[in-house]
Design a protein around this motif. Structure first.
Motif, PDB file in Angstrom:
ATOM      1  N   MET A   1       0.841  -1.184   0.000  1.00 16.26           N
ATOM      2  CA  MET A   1       0.000   0.000   0.000  1.00 16.26           C
ATOM      3  C   MET A   1       0.883   1.243   0.000  1.00 16.26           C
ATOM      4  SD  MET A   1      -2.747   1.135   2.885  1.00 16.26           S
ATOM      5  CE  MET A   1      -3.564  -0.451   2.787  1.00 16.26           C
ATOM      6  N   THR A   2       0.690   2.135  -0.958  1.00 19.25           N
ATOM      7  CA  THR A   2       1.497   3.351  -1.033  1.00 19.25           C
ATOM      8  C   THR A   2       0.578   4.561  -1.041  1.00 19.25           C
ATOM      9  OG1 THR A   2       1.544   3.203  -3.451  1.00 19.25           O
ATOM     10  CG2 THR A   2       3.383   2.213  -2.254  1.00 19.25           C
ATOM     11  N   LEU A   3       0.994   5.584  -0.307  1.00 17.99           N
ATOM     12  CA  LEU A   3       0.241   6.829  -0.326  1.00 17.99           C
ATOM     13  C   LEU A   3       0.620   7.619  -1.565  1.00 17.99           C
ATOM     14  CD1 LEU A   3       0.477   7.742   3.460  1.00 17.99           C
ATOM     15  CD2 LEU A   3      -1.350   6.548   2.264  1.00 17.99           C
ATOM     16  N   LEU A   4      -0.027   8.744  -1.786  1.00 18.32           N
ATOM     17  CA  LEU A   4       0.182   9.503  -3.012  1.00 18.32           C
ATOM     18  C   LEU A   4       1.567  10.119  -3.074  1.00 18.32           C
ATOM     19  CD1 LEU A   4      -3.260  11.307  -3.356  1.00 18.32           C
ATOM     20  CD2 LEU A   4      -2.576   9.052  -4.180  1.00 18.32           C
ATOM     21  N   SER A   5       2.120  10.175  -4.285  1.00 12.79           N
ATOM     22  CA  SER A   5       3.426  10.792  -4.499  1.00 12.79           C
ATOM     23  C   SER A   5       3.310  12.306  -4.375  1.00 12.79           C
ATOM     24  CB  SER A   5       3.955  10.433  -5.889  1.00 12.79           C
ATOM     25  OG  SER A   5       3.132  11.013  -6.892  1.00 12.79           O
ATOM     26  N   SER A   6       4.464  12.982  -4.389  1.00 10.42           N
ATOM     27  CA  SER A   6       4.472  14.443  -4.257  1.00 10.42           C
ATOM     28  C   SER A   6       3.705  15.105  -5.393  1.00 10.42           C
ATOM     29  CB  SER A   6       5.914  14.959  -4.227  1.00 10.42           C
ATOM     30  OG  SER A   6       6.595  14.458  -3.096  1.00 10.42           O
ATOM     31  N   SER A   7       3.888  14.603  -6.620  1.00  6.56           N
ATOM     32  CA  SER A   7       3.193  15.203  -7.766  1.00  6.56           C
ATOM     33  C   SER A   7       1.689  14.961  -7.683  1.00  6.56           C
ATOM     34  CB  SER A   7       3.739  14.630  -9.079  1.00  6.56           C
ATOM     35  OG  SER A   7       3.531  13.234  -9.144  1.00  6.56           O
ATOM     36  N   GLU A   8       1.292  13.797  -7.170  1.00 10.01           N
ATOM     37  CA  GLU A   8      -0.127  13.504  -7.012  1.00 10.01           C
ATOM     38  C   GLU A   8      -0.738  14.362  -5.906  1.00 10.01           C
ATOM     39  OE1 GLU A   8      -0.290   8.816  -8.393  1.00 10.01           O
ATOM     40  OE2 GLU A   8       0.333   9.326  -6.353  1.00 10.01           O
ATOM     41  N   GLN A   9       0.016  14.563  -4.827  1.00 14.27           N
ATOM     42  CA  GLN A   9      -0.456  15.440  -3.759  1.00 14.27           C
ATOM     43  C   GLN A   9      -0.646  16.864  -4.271  1.00 14.27           C
ATOM     44  OE1 GLN A   9       1.798  15.087  -0.053  1.00 14.27           O
ATOM     45  NE2 GLN A   9       2.298  12.976  -0.558  1.00 14.27           N
ATOM     46  N   GLN A  10       0.234  17.294  -5.176  1.00 16.90           N
ATOM     47  CA  GLN A  10       0.105  18.635  -5.747  1.00 16.90           C
ATOM     48  C   GLN A  10      -1.154  18.750  -6.597  1.00 16.90           C
ATOM     49  OE1 GLN A  10       2.086  21.321  -4.980  1.00 16.90           O
ATOM     50  NE2 GLN A  10       0.422  22.397  -6.037  1.00 16.90           N
ATOM     51  N   GLN A  11      -1.513  17.676  -7.280  1.00 16.44           N
ATOM     52  CA  GLN A  11      -2.747  17.695  -8.067  1.00 16.44           C
ATOM     53  C   GLN A  11      -3.964  17.910  -7.155  1.00 16.44           C
ATOM     54  OE1 GLN A  11      -3.277  14.682 -11.253  1.00 16.44           O
ATOM     55  NE2 GLN A  11      -1.195  14.018 -10.788  1.00 16.44           N
ATOM     56  N   VAL A  12      -3.936  17.305  -5.987  1.00 11.15           N
ATOM     57  CA  VAL A  12      -5.027  17.494  -5.029  1.00 11.15           C
ATOM     58  C   VAL A  12      -5.068  18.945  -4.558  1.00 11.15           C
ATOM     59  CG1 VAL A  12      -5.926  16.841  -2.767  1.00 11.15           C
ATOM     60  CG2 VAL A  12      -4.971  15.086  -4.276  1.00 11.15           C
ATOM     61  N   ALA A  13      -3.895  19.491  -4.235  1.00  9.05           N
ATOM     62  CA  ALA A  13      -3.820  20.888  -3.789  1.00  9.05           C
ATOM     63  C   ALA A  13      -4.321  21.838  -4.878  1.00  9.05           C
ATOM     64  CB  ALA A  13      -2.388  21.229  -3.390  1.00  9.05           C
ATOM     65  N   ASP A  14      -3.940  21.567  -6.113  1.00 10.10           N
ATOM     66  CA  ASP A  14      -4.380  22.419  -7.229  1.00 10.10           C
ATOM     67  C   ASP A  14      -5.898  22.353  -7.400  1.00 10.10           C
ATOM     68  OD1 ASP A  14      -1.741  23.086  -7.691  1.00 10.10           O
ATOM     69  OD2 ASP A  14      -1.472  21.665  -9.340  1.00 10.10           O
ATOM     70  N   ALA A  15      -6.464  21.164  -7.200  1.00  9.95           N
ATOM     71  CA  ALA A  15      -7.919  21.012  -7.319  1.00  9.95           C
ATOM     72  C   ALA A  15      -8.637  21.832  -6.248  1.00  9.95           C
ATOM     73  CB  ALA A  15      -8.301  19.537  -7.204  1.00  9.95           C
ATOM     74  N   ILE A  16      -8.080  21.851  -5.043  1.00  8.52           N
ATOM     75  CA  ILE A  16      -8.673  22.666  -3.972  1.00  8.52           C
ATOM     76  C   ILE A  16      -8.561  24.144  -4.319  1.00  8.52           C
ATOM     77  CG2 ILE A  16      -8.534  23.299  -1.535  1.00  8.52           C
ATOM     78  CD1 ILE A  16      -7.422  20.492  -0.997  1.00  8.52           C
ATOM     79  N   ASP A  17      -7.413  24.557  -4.842  1.00  6.41           N
ATOM     80  CA  ASP A  17      -7.227  25.953  -5.258  1.00  6.41           C
ATOM     81  C   ASP A  17      -8.330  26.379  -6.227  1.00  6.41           C
ATOM     82  OD1 ASP A  17      -4.965  26.562  -3.779  1.00  6.41           O
ATOM     83  OD2 ASP A  17      -3.578  25.891  -5.324  1.00  6.41           O
ATOM     84  N   ARG A  18      -8.606  25.505  -7.179  1.00  4.29           N
ATOM     85  CA  ARG A  18      -9.585  25.856  -8.215  1.00  4.29           C
ATOM     86  C   ARG A  18     -10.975  26.040  -7.636  1.00  4.29           C
ATOM     87  NH1 ARG A  18      -6.563  22.032 -11.159  1.00  4.29           N
ATOM     88  NH2 ARG A  18      -8.063  20.375 -10.691  1.00  4.29           N
ATOM     89  N   ILE A  19     -11.422  25.128  -6.779  1.00  2.00           N
ATOM     90  CA  ILE A  19     -12.806  25.257  -6.291  1.00  2.00           C
ATOM     91  C   ILE A  19     -12.942  26.385  -5.285  1.00  2.00           C
ATOM     92  CG2 ILE A  19     -13.214  22.792  -6.696  1.00  2.00           C
ATOM     93  CD1 ILE A  19     -13.352  22.514  -3.590  1.00  2.00           C
ATOM     94  N   GLU A  20     -11.877  26.690  -4.537  1.00  2.00           N
ATOM     95  CA  GLU A  20     -11.979  27.739  -3.530  1.00  2.00           C
ATOM     96  C   GLU A  20     -12.034  29.141  -4.144  1.00  2.00           C
ATOM     97  OE1 GLU A  20      -9.030  27.309  -0.482  1.00  2.00           O
ATOM     98  OE2 GLU A  20     -10.163  25.732   0.551  1.00  2.00           O
ATOM     99  N   GLN A  21     -11.771  29.231  -5.432  1.00  2.00           N
ATOM    100  CA  GLN A  21     -11.946  30.518  -6.116  1.00  2.00           C
ATOM    101  C   GLN A  21     -13.425  30.871  -6.279  1.00  2.00           C
ATOM    102  OE1 GLN A  21      -9.787  30.468  -9.824  1.00  2.00           O
ATOM    103  NE2 GLN A  21      -7.920  29.675  -8.872  1.00  2.00           N
ATOM    104  N   HIS A  22     -14.294  29.876  -6.107  1.00  2.00           N
ATOM    105  CA  HIS A  22     -15.718  30.082  -6.371  1.00  2.00           C
ATOM    106  C   HIS A  22     -16.594  29.866  -5.134  1.00  2.00           C
ATOM    107  CE1 HIS A  22     -14.587  30.105 -10.604  1.00  2.00           C
ATOM    108  NE2 HIS A  22     -13.949  28.968 -10.401  1.00  2.00           N
ATOM    109  N   THR A  23     -15.969  29.679  -3.968  1.00  2.00           N
ATOM    110  CA  THR A  23     -16.756  29.452  -2.762  1.00  2.00           C
ATOM    111  C   THR A  23     -16.053  30.032  -1.545  1.00  2.00           C
ATOM    112  OG1 THR A  23     -17.721  27.744  -1.316  1.00  2.00           O
ATOM    113  CG2 THR A  23     -15.691  27.177  -2.447  1.00  2.00           C
TER     114      THR A  23
END
Length: 205
Positions: A1-23
């Motif tokens: 079992m492996t947790l998300l890599s650094s690049s995958e974690q950044q994708q999650v952070a970027d997704a949060i950035d995008r939605i928080e622009q509208h809420t």
């Protein structure tokens, strides 16, 4: 079992950035490898079986005397305790209700520790995943629950849980964040620019 890599974690952070622009919601994501090590569970099972199995031999065969019975129980306990510590076996010994209870407790602790209950307008949202337990929970503060019924998150959690079960943790996060963002933008649209909490994925390894 492996947790998300650094690049995958950044994708999650970027997704949060995008939605928080509208809420006005403040979204935080947490990914735990597991909610508990469950060390006490193998010991409980080993103790129970060490008491029952040698006793059953005595009852049905009369083969052992009292001193042999005690020795057999100690040996059985030692062997079973070591055997049951193997992760592949331990995971099968822990009842699902116990796994989910521990994961839910960890989610609530994270909600408090990450200050999601102290945001402006009480608009904190936690998206929590415990990978080993295949457990997903969305927790929101009063500023969100007063506008969006908690039932709105049930289907999102169910979909994400299925994705975790298939090992699609990253895609699950991205889909969950986007779907939550749509709900939040509709019911809790952005009124001003702010970012009180970090958008990075919190990883509990």
């Amino acid at each position: 079992m492996t947790l998300l890599s650094s690049s995958e974690q950044q994708q999650v952070a970027d997704a949060i950035d995008r939605i928080e622009q509208h809420t006005d919601a403040e979204v935080v994501t947490v990914l735990a490898r597991q909610a508990d090590d469950y060390r006490y569970i193998p010991l409980l099972w080993a103790s129970l079986l060490a008491l029952v199995l040698p006793g059953a031999v005595v009852y049905f065969s009369g083969w052992l005397d009292v001193s042999e019975l005690l020795l057999a129980q100690w040996c059985a306990f030692a062997v079973l305790a070591l055997l049951f510590r193997l992760p592949i076996i331990t995971s099968k010994l822990v009842p699902r209700a116990v796994r989910h209870w521990r994961a839910s407790n960890l989610a609530r602790r994270q909600f408090i520790e990450l200050n999601l209950h102290h945001t402006e307008g009480e608009t904190g949202m936690l998206i929590f995943v415990s990978e080993a337990e295949r457990y997903v929970e969305i927790m929101v503060d009063r500023g969100i629950s007063s506008r969006i019924d908690n039932k709105a998150w049930e289907s999102i959690v169910a979909t994400f849980t299925a994705q975790v079960g298939k090992g699609e943790v990253l895609q699950g996060f991205l889909d969950c964040i986007e779907t939550c963002g749509t709900q939040l933008a509709k019911e809790l649209p952005a009124t001003h620019e702010r970012n009180e909490l970090p958008n990075r994925l919190v990883v509990l390894d």
